[in-house]
Design an enzyme around this catalytic site. Structure first.
Site, PDB file in Angstrom:
ATOM      1  CE  LYS A 185      23.705 -11.879  -3.530  1.00 49.86           C
ATOM      2  NZ  LYS A 185      22.918 -10.653  -4.443  1.00 49.86           N
ATOM      3  CG  HIS A 214       4.183   5.413   8.204  1.00 49.07           C
ATOM      4  ND1 HIS A 214       4.728   5.673   7.078  1.00 49.07           N
ATOM      5  CD2 HIS A 214       3.240   4.490   7.879  1.00 49.07           C
ATOM      6  CE1 HIS A 214       4.312   5.382   6.114  1.00 49.07           C
ATOM      7  NE2 HIS A 214       3.273   4.504   6.504  1.00 49.07           N
ATOM      8  NE  ARG A 269       6.715  -0.706   6.045  1.00 50.89           N
ATOM      9  CZ  ARG A 269       5.517   0.113   6.275  1.00 50.89           C
ATOM     10  NH1 ARG A 269       5.067   1.171   6.071  1.00 50.89           N
ATOM     11  NH2 ARG A 269       4.413  -0.460   7.090  1.00 50.89           N
ATOM     12  NE  ARG A 282      -3.444  -0.696   2.403  1.00 48.86           N
ATOM     13  CZ  ARG A 282      -4.609  -1.074   1.777  1.00 48.86           C
ATOM     14  NH1 ARG A 282      -5.144   0.069   1.392  1.00 48.86           N
ATOM     15  NH2 ARG A 282      -4.909  -2.390   1.928  1.00 48.86           N
ATOM     16  CB  THR A 283       3.589   2.476   2.421  1.00 50.08           C
ATOM     17  OG1 THR A 283       2.379   2.439   3.364  1.00 50.08           O
ATOM     18  CG2 THR A 283       4.334   3.633   2.405  1.00 50.08           C
TER      19      THR A 283
END
Ligand SMILES: [Zn+2]
Lengths: 302, 153
Positions: A80, A129, A101, A51-52
């Protein structure tokens, strides 16, 4: 604001917040502006949040910018074992701004310290956020015509919900009256209440969710999640208490709007969706305009 | 009289006496100053009566003189501590510890297990909050580490 990372909503002053909201309104009126032509925006999603991510990508694409990045850490060099610092320094070579994020709290602040290009925090674990907060503020301003002197109801998980904490902190600029509606186990934490006490901002606490909302301007709903309860019996007792049903909106104010950061589970009955007071889907669309405003402002284009 | 006797038993010729340490934080102070890793003669008194602290501790270290930054690290756990610098059995200088005014960098651990400083090679950094007891706010995860949860690195 040019070149300044946006990690926490508290990085922005009241004036800076208002400037972003004004810009967002301009983009809502005229979303087709090729302002990001020639710019490359990195979108680093160390944990998935479709969504974001789509909202940011839509904002960049509509402005004519290009996006590079990954949508989950598993497909990148991070899997890795590359350190966050190395990833950020590498990606900064290829981009003008990094949207990130990450599940680890504080990762965005750290990235902003090591990165030569600005960082926009799209969520760092349970911490911050800020673009969600700005789109919430934009939604409130659009629907109410103002931010000052509003009756704001925050409902559901007020203990762990980062969106309600950030929204509450940001709204303190605008002389609100808060109503906190939550089960005992998920009450607004003391540190936030004493913050309000120090500012002289009024708030009321409720454990039941009934006709209190008749004088609300904004009802902000959040999910009450089973995993937040140490005692499963407690969850069973409250799980159906914090559900907004259409009949509860009957005597509410004309200007009242229902917001929700989405995705919802069952905390808003589907019969609310067709009520003109339901605003949560438009709220999500506002995220695109707000993110356009944030990115162009940080890049110094607007 | 008691004070005099105590002084006699444990007086040091040259070195540092650290007084007014909260008894419960004695071993934190020992760890911060690295006293468990040095060869100097050390005398420790703990659970002594103190009007101010309830129970206090005192540490006497022979032939050891601390740098100011070094000593200020203990302000996080023992903000009331006082130091006497001893030369030839005489107190030649008195010092108080000073709480860091701005940032506390690389001294304490963030109590939030999900914090970047506990998951990556990132040096801890806090702003100092002066509430009833000293508390630290993590610059990264923004969580508060209070006095009782303070772990010194
Ligand atoms: Zn932290």
């Amino acid at each position: 604001m040019k070149n300044k990372s946006l990690v926490s909503i508290q990085d922005y002053s009241k004036e800076e917040i208002l400037r972003i909201l004004d810009l967002a309104a301009e983009f809502e009126k005229n979303p087709h502006q090729r302002l990001l032509e020639g710019y490359v925006i990195a979108s680093l999603f160390f944990e998935p949040s479709t969504r974001t991510r789509l909202s940011f990508e839509s904002a960049v694409n509509r402005l004519g910018g290009r996006i590079i990045g990954f949508s989950e850490a598993g497909t990148s060099s991070v899997s890795k074992g590359e350190s966050l610092k190395d990833t950020i320094l590498t990606v900064a070579n290829y981009s003008d701004l990094i949207v990130m994020r990450h599940p680890i709290e504080g990762s965005a602040r750290y990235a902003s310290e090591v990165s030569p290009v600005p960082i926009v925090n799209a969520g760092d674990g349970a911490n911050q956020h800020p673009t969600q907060t700005l789109l919430d503020l934009y939604s409130i301003k659009s629907t109410q015509g103002k931010l000052e002197d509003l009756n704001i109801f925050l409902v559901g998980d007020l203990k762990y919900g980062r969106t309600v904490h950030s929204l509450m902190m940001a709204m303190t600029h605008f002389n609100p009256v808060f109503h906190f509606v939550a089960p005992e186990e998920l009450k607004m934490p003391v540190e936030y209440k004493s913050y309000l006490d120090n500012l002289g901002i009024q708030y009321y606490e409720h454990t039941d969710f009934t006709d209190y909302i008749d004088n609300a301007d904004i009802v902000y709903m959040t999910r009450v999640q089973r995993e937040r309860f140490s005692d499963p019996m407690e969850y069973e007792k409250v799980k159906n208490v914090y559900i907004l049903k259409n009949e509860m909106l009957k005597n509410t104010r004309e200007n009242m709007r229902v917001l929700h950061p989405l995705p919802r589970v069952n905390e808003i009955s589907e019969d609310v969706d067709n009520n003109p007071k339901a605003y949560y889907f438009t709220q999500a669309l506002n995220g695109v305009y707000t993110r356009m405003a944030i990115i162009t402002s940080i890049l110094g284009i607007k | 009289m008691n004070a005099k006797i105590e002084l006699k038993v444990s007086a040091i010729k040259d070195g540092t006496v650290i007084d007014h340490i909260p008894a419960k934080d004695l071993f934190k102070v020992v760890a911060i100053l690295g006293l468990d890793h040095i060869d100097n003669a050390i005398t420790i008194g703990n659970n002594l009566e103190s009007a101010k602290l309830g129970k206090k501790a005192i540490i006497k270290i022979s032939d050891k003189f601390f740098e100011t930054e070094e000593i200020n690290k203990i302000a996080l756990v023992a903000p009331e501590a006082k130091l006497n610098i001893i030369r030839d059995y005489q107190v030649v200088e008195k010092k108080v510890v000073e709480t860091p005014k701005e940032m506390v960098i690389g001294i304490a651990k963030c109590m939030n297990p999900k914090c970047i400083t506990n998951n990556d090679k990132v040096t801890t950094k806090f702003t100092v909050l002066h509430e009833e007891e000293l508390a630290l706010k993590c610059v990264y995860c923004e969580k508060i580490t209070d006095h009782d949860h303070m772990v010194i690195l």
